[in-house]
Design an enzyme around this catalytic site. Structure first.
Site, short mmCIF file in Angstrom:
data_model
loop_
_atom_site.label_atom_id
_atom_site.label_comp_id
_atom_site.label_asym_id
_atom_site.label_seq_id
_atom_site.Cartn_x
_atom_site.Cartn_y
_atom_site.Cartn_z
N ARG A 37 -29.88 -8.54 -1.26
CA ARG A 37 -30.18 -8.35 0.17
C ARG A 37 -29.61 -7.04 0.68
NH1 ARG A 37 -31.09 -13.50 2.88
NH2 ARG A 37 -30.37 -15.06 1.42
N GLY A 41 -23.04 -11.52 2.54
CA GLY A 41 -22.86 -12.80 3.24
C GLY A 41 -23.83 -13.90 2.82
N GLY A 42 -24.87 -13.53 2.04
CA GLY A 42 -25.76 -14.55 1.47
C GLY A 42 -26.57 -15.30 2.49
N GLY A 180 -38.87 -33.71 6.88
CA GLY A 180 -37.55 -33.88 6.28
C GLY A 180 -36.49 -34.09 7.35
N HIS A 445 -2.73 -36.39 23.51
CA HIS A 445 -3.60 -37.05 24.49
C HIS A 445 -3.89 -36.08 25.63
CE1 HIS A 445 -5.22 -40.18 27.08
NE2 HIS A 445 -4.47 -39.69 28.06
P1 FAD Z 1 -25.90 -18.00 -1.06
O1 FAD Z 1 -25.25 -17.98 0.24
O2 FAD Z 1 -27.30 -18.49 -1.15
O3 FAD Z 1 -25.82 -16.51 -1.61
C1 FAD Z 1 -26.40 -16.11 -2.80
C2 FAD Z 1 -26.73 -14.63 -2.70
O4 FAD Z 1 -27.10 -14.19 -4.00
C3 FAD Z 1 -27.90 -14.33 -1.78
O5 FAD Z 1 -27.53 -13.38 -0.82
C4 FAD Z 1 -28.97 -13.75 -2.71
O6 FAD Z 1 -29.70 -12.68 -2.12
C5 FAD Z 1 -28.14 -13.23 -3.88
N1 FAD Z 1 -28.86 -13.20 -5.15
C6 FAD Z 1 -29.56 -14.22 -5.73
N2 FAD Z 1 -30.02 -13.84 -6.94
C7 FAD Z 1 -29.59 -12.56 -7.13
C8 FAD Z 1 -29.71 -11.63 -8.20
N3 FAD Z 1 -30.33 -11.94 -9.34
N4 FAD Z 1 -29.16 -10.40 -8.04
C9 FAD Z 1 -28.49 -10.07 -6.90
N5 FAD Z 1 -28.32 -10.90 -5.88
C10 FAD Z 1 -28.85 -12.15 -5.99
N6 FAD Z 1 -23.50 -24.77 4.86
C11 FAD Z 1 -22.39 -25.12 5.53
O7 FAD Z 1 -21.36 -25.40 4.91
N7 FAD Z 1 -22.37 -25.19 6.91
C12 FAD Z 1 -23.48 -24.91 7.64
O8 FAD Z 1 -23.43 -24.98 8.87
C13 FAD Z 1 -24.67 -24.55 6.96
N8 FAD Z 1 -25.78 -24.27 7.66
C14 FAD Z 1 -26.92 -23.89 6.98
C15 FAD Z 1 -28.07 -23.64 7.72
C16 FAD Z 1 -29.23 -23.26 7.07
C17 FAD Z 1 -30.47 -22.98 7.89
C18 FAD Z 1 -29.24 -23.12 5.66
C19 FAD Z 1 -30.47 -22.67 4.94
C20 FAD Z 1 -28.10 -23.38 4.91
C21 FAD Z 1 -26.93 -23.77 5.56
N9 FAD Z 1 -25.76 -24.08 4.87
C22 FAD Z 1 -24.64 -24.47 5.54
C23 FAD Z 1 -25.69 -23.99 3.40
C24 FAD Z 1 -25.00 -22.68 2.98
O9 FAD Z 1 -25.70 -21.58 3.52
C25 FAD Z 1 -24.95 -22.57 1.46
O10 FAD Z 1 -24.35 -23.72 0.92
C26 FAD Z 1 -24.14 -21.36 1.03
O11 FAD Z 1 -24.69 -20.18 1.56
C27 FAD Z 1 -24.08 -21.27 -0.48
O12 FAD Z 1 -23.35 -20.15 -0.84
P2 FAD Z 1 -23.60 -19.41 -2.23
O13 FAD Z 1 -22.64 -18.28 -2.27
O14 FAD Z 1 -23.61 -20.37 -3.33
O15 FAD Z 1 -25.11 -18.84 -2.14
P1 NAI Z 2 -31.58 -32.22 2.94
O1 NAI Z 2 -31.46 -32.60 1.52
O2 NAI Z 2 -30.40 -32.28 3.82
O3 NAI Z 2 -32.71 -33.10 3.64
C1 NAI Z 2 -34.01 -33.14 3.17
C2 NAI Z 2 -34.67 -34.39 3.70
O4 NAI Z 2 -36.05 -34.32 3.42
C3 NAI Z 2 -34.14 -35.68 3.08
O5 NAI Z 2 -33.82 -36.58 4.09
C4 NAI Z 2 -35.29 -36.15 2.20
O6 NAI Z 2 -35.34 -37.53 2.07
C5 NAI Z 2 -36.48 -35.60 2.97
N1 NAI Z 2 -37.68 -35.37 2.18
C6 NAI Z 2 -37.79 -34.91 0.92
N2 NAI Z 2 -39.08 -34.78 0.57
C7 NAI Z 2 -39.81 -35.17 1.64
C8 NAI Z 2 -41.19 -35.25 1.92
N3 NAI Z 2 -42.09 -34.89 1.01
N4 NAI Z 2 -41.58 -35.71 3.13
C9 NAI Z 2 -40.67 -36.07 4.08
N5 NAI Z 2 -39.33 -36.00 3.87
C10 NAI Z 2 -38.91 -35.54 2.68
O7 NAI Z 2 -32.22 -30.74 2.92
P2 NAI Z 2 -32.38 -29.66 4.05
O8 NAI Z 2 -32.28 -30.27 5.40
O9 NAI Z 2 -33.58 -28.88 3.69
O10 NAI Z 2 -31.11 -28.77 3.84
C11 NAI Z 2 -30.83 -28.21 2.56
C12 NAI Z 2 -29.37 -28.11 2.33
O11 NAI Z 2 -28.81 -27.03 3.08
C13 NAI Z 2 -28.59 -29.32 2.80
O12 NAI Z 2 -28.60 -30.34 1.83
C14 NAI Z 2 -27.22 -28.78 2.99
O13 NAI Z 2 -26.54 -28.78 1.78
C15 NAI Z 2 -27.48 -27.34 3.43
N6 NAI Z 2 -27.31 -27.25 4.89
C16 NAI Z 2 -26.11 -27.57 5.42
C17 NAI Z 2 -25.90 -27.54 6.77
C18 NAI Z 2 -24.59 -27.95 7.31
O14 NAI Z 2 -23.64 -28.06 6.56
N7 NAI Z 2 -24.47 -28.17 8.62
C19 NAI Z 2 -26.95 -27.11 7.70
C20 NAI Z 2 -28.20 -26.82 7.03
C21 NAI Z 2 -28.34 -26.88 5.67
#
Ligand code: FAD
Ligand code: NAI
Length: 466
Positions: A37, A41-42, A180, A445
């Site tokens: 990217r 920060g991923g 989902g 409290h």
């Molecule tokens: P990532 O954050 O996915 O980072 C991996 C990085 O590797 C990416 O930047 C990618 O570009 C890079 N990369 C991949 N392949 C290559 C390559 N071959 N060469 C170079 N670079 C590469 N988790 C929480 O705990 N709290 C939350 O509130 C939360 N909210 C979320 C909301 C959303 C909408 C989403 C999608 C996820 C959320 N998550 C949340 C999940 C969280 O983002 C991930 O669990 C976390 O980012 C994982 O960290 P990571 O370092 O394993 O990978």
């Molecule tokens: P999820 O695994 O949390 O939920 C996916 C949901 O989709 C499940 O309830 C599953 O039963 C349902 N599902 C699967 N196939 C389906 C289908 N064909 N039709 C209808 N429902 C279906 O996955 P989600 O919400 O996409 O998030 C991915 C991951 O990202 C999470 O598991 C979490 O690890 C991470 N994340 C964490 C956050 C946080 O910590 N606050 C916020 C957002 C994401």
């Protein structure tokens, strides 16, 4: 001349990778981190945790003004949505935090290699034509959205979107279907519901939020329904056609049956995420992924290939930023010859809706399946003085303890600040606390956290306020 360019090369600069790189450098190891990217920060900082919380926080203010919560407290305002400004503060949060990681890399002397990394051999990685060698390579490539057959995401058109597209909608959809009922569906569905969209959640299973305690899952569905979301539990989407700016979905019961159609202005596909291992050249180093596409490691985050380690979303376990961070620190410490440990039994999970939903440890069902005889204590937020004063009556705290030893096995809560409250439960469990330990700990409290103390007292059979 050194045998390798670096002691440690990290692939991916998400919460797993950037934290591993900083820790390795702090421990005196020569470290580089490859990221494809434009910014560090991923997923978390660019399109995940941070931008979603920016939209959740801002839309909470709008909702509190629009739904009468503020008026109840004597603050009468008619809110006017400036969606461009809301997006601008989201982008500003991303810019500041991703820039902060770049600053930390410089400060800790971590080299940032920009580009896509592919293995040539276990100690050599190609980054855009440059060969970089390292004694240790940490794979921290994270995860991406799982696609749904027949429902093709096109974030640019803003009709069928994934989480990244749903964070960037330029207008509030009139009707949004969320496929989902997991964490993303409920968080981002909440954002757009608060800003005025009619939101329908289609969830394959009979309850929302798989993996959480059943009491929490049932209560969450009630709360979201009360807020105006429609829950189609036990349903699946079987097809999607797009005409102009509208999508028509065909939906039936998960077990099959009559089909119905729903028209929507926006469809969010949020059915889970899958590990990023494609185009990494794993075949070149003989590393095979498991059935779920994950890279397996041992307790120390070593893969089967000597010198290659893996952490974060790309390995088994919950896909959470704090889990990835802790694994990054532990992995770097292990590479440096220290003893880095992550206690995977105590990883809190939080859904940042209103109220928040949080848990740590075993669910009641998991505790029973594991053969524990248990006792359970519950305390409703309605009876917590601070929640009541703040007009936040929904939710409860539930503590599951082993009957004989009284050791806390799991804590589950729904409360406006459940994400903050759960840290206490995680700390208690990390230290092997009993419910009596929590019950006899003085809690300030009036705070929401007193509900944790009262739930612990309920395990003991003697809550005060119910
Ligand atoms: P990532 O954050 O996915 O980072 C991996 C990085 O590797 C990416 O930047 C990618 O570009 C890079 N990369 C991949 N392949 C290559 C390559 N071959 N060469 C170079 N670079 C590469 N988790 C929480 O705990 N709290 C939350 O509130 C939360 N909210 C979320 C909301 C959303 C909408 C989403 C999608 C996820 C959320 N998550 C949340 C999940 C969280 O983002 C991930 O669990 C976390 O980012 C994982 O960290 P990571 O370092 O394993 O990978
Ligand atoms: P999820 O695994 O949390 O939920 C996916 C949901 O989709 C499940 O309830 C599953 O039963 C349902 N599902 C699967 N196939 C389906 C289908 N064909 N039709 C209808 N429902 C279906 O996955 P989600 O919400 O996409 O998030 C991915 C991951 O990202 C999470 O598991 C979490 O690890 C991470 N994340 C964490 C956050 C946080 O910590 N606050 C916020 C957002 C994401």
């Amino acid at each position: 001349m050194a045998e390798y360019d670096y002691d440690v090369l990290v692939i991916g600069a998400g919460p797993g990778g950037y934290v591993a790189a900083i820790r390795a450098a702090q421990l005196g190891l020569k470290t580089a981190c490859v990221e494809s990217r434009e910014t560090l920060g991923g997923t978390c900082l660019n399109v995940g945790c941070i931008p979603s919380k920016a939209m959740l926080h801002a839309s909470e203010y709008f909702d509190a003004a629009a739904n009468g919560t503020m008026a109840k407290m004597g603050v009468e305002v008619t809110p006017k949505l400036n969606l461009d400004a809301m997006h601008a503060q989201r982008l500003d949060a991303i810019k500041q935090l991703t820039g902060g990681i770049a600053f930390l890399f410089k400060k800790n002397k971590v080299d940032w290699k920009k580009g896509h990394a592919t293995f040539i051999d276990p100690h050599t990685v190609d980054v855009g034509g440059e060969k970089v060698t390292a004694k240790n390579v940490i794979i921290a490539t994270g995860s991406s959205v799982t696609p749904l057959n027949g429902v093709e995401v096109d974030n640019d058109k803003q009709v069928v979107v994934d989480s990244t597209g749903a964070l960037e909608l330029k207008a509030v959809p009139k009707k949004m279907v969320v496929i989902g009922g997991g964490v993303i569906g409920l968080e981002l569905g909440s954002v757009w519901r608060r800003l005025g969209a009619e939101v329908i959640v289609v969830e394959f299973l009979d309850q929302l939020l798989p993996g959480m305690d059943m009491d929490v899952r049932k209560e969450a569905a009630k709360i979201f329904k009360k807020q105006g979301m429609t829950m189609m539990l036990g349903h699946k989407v079987t097809g999607c056609t797009i005409k102009g700016k509208k999508a028509t979905l065909t939906i039936e019961k998960s077990a099959g049956g009559d089909e119905q159609t729903i028209e929507a202005d926006c469809v969010l596909v949020s059915i889970g995420r899958r590990p990023n291992t494609e185009s990494l050249g794993l075949e070149k180093i003989g590393l095979v992924v498991n059935k779920r596409g994950q890279i397996e490691t041992d307790h120390d985050f070593r893969t089967k290939v000597d010198g290659v380690w893996a952490i974060g979303d790309v390995i088994p376990g919950p896909m959470l930023a704090h889990k990835a961070e802790d694994e990054g620190i532990a992995c770097a410490e292990n590479i440096a010859g220290q003893t880095g440990i992550v206690n995977h039994a105590v990883i809190p999970g939080v859904v940042y809706t209103w109220p928040e939903i949080a848990g740590v440890g075993l669910t009641e069902d998991e505790a029973k399946e594991a053969g524990h005889t248990i006792k359970v204590g519950k305390f409703p937020m309605l009876a917590n003085s601070r929640a009541k004063t703040n007009h936040e009556p929904d939710g409860f705290v539930k503590i599951i303890a082993e009957a004989e030893s009284d050791k806390v096995l799991g804590v589950w809560c729904i409360a406006t600040v459940a994400g903050t409250m759960i840290a206490e439960a995680a700390l208690a469990m990390e230290f092997g606390a009993t419910s009596e330990d929590i019950a006899y700990t003085c809690h300030a409290h009036p705070t929401h956290s007193e509900a944790i103390k009262e739930a612990a007292m309920a395990v003991q059979g003697k809550p005060i306020h119910v």
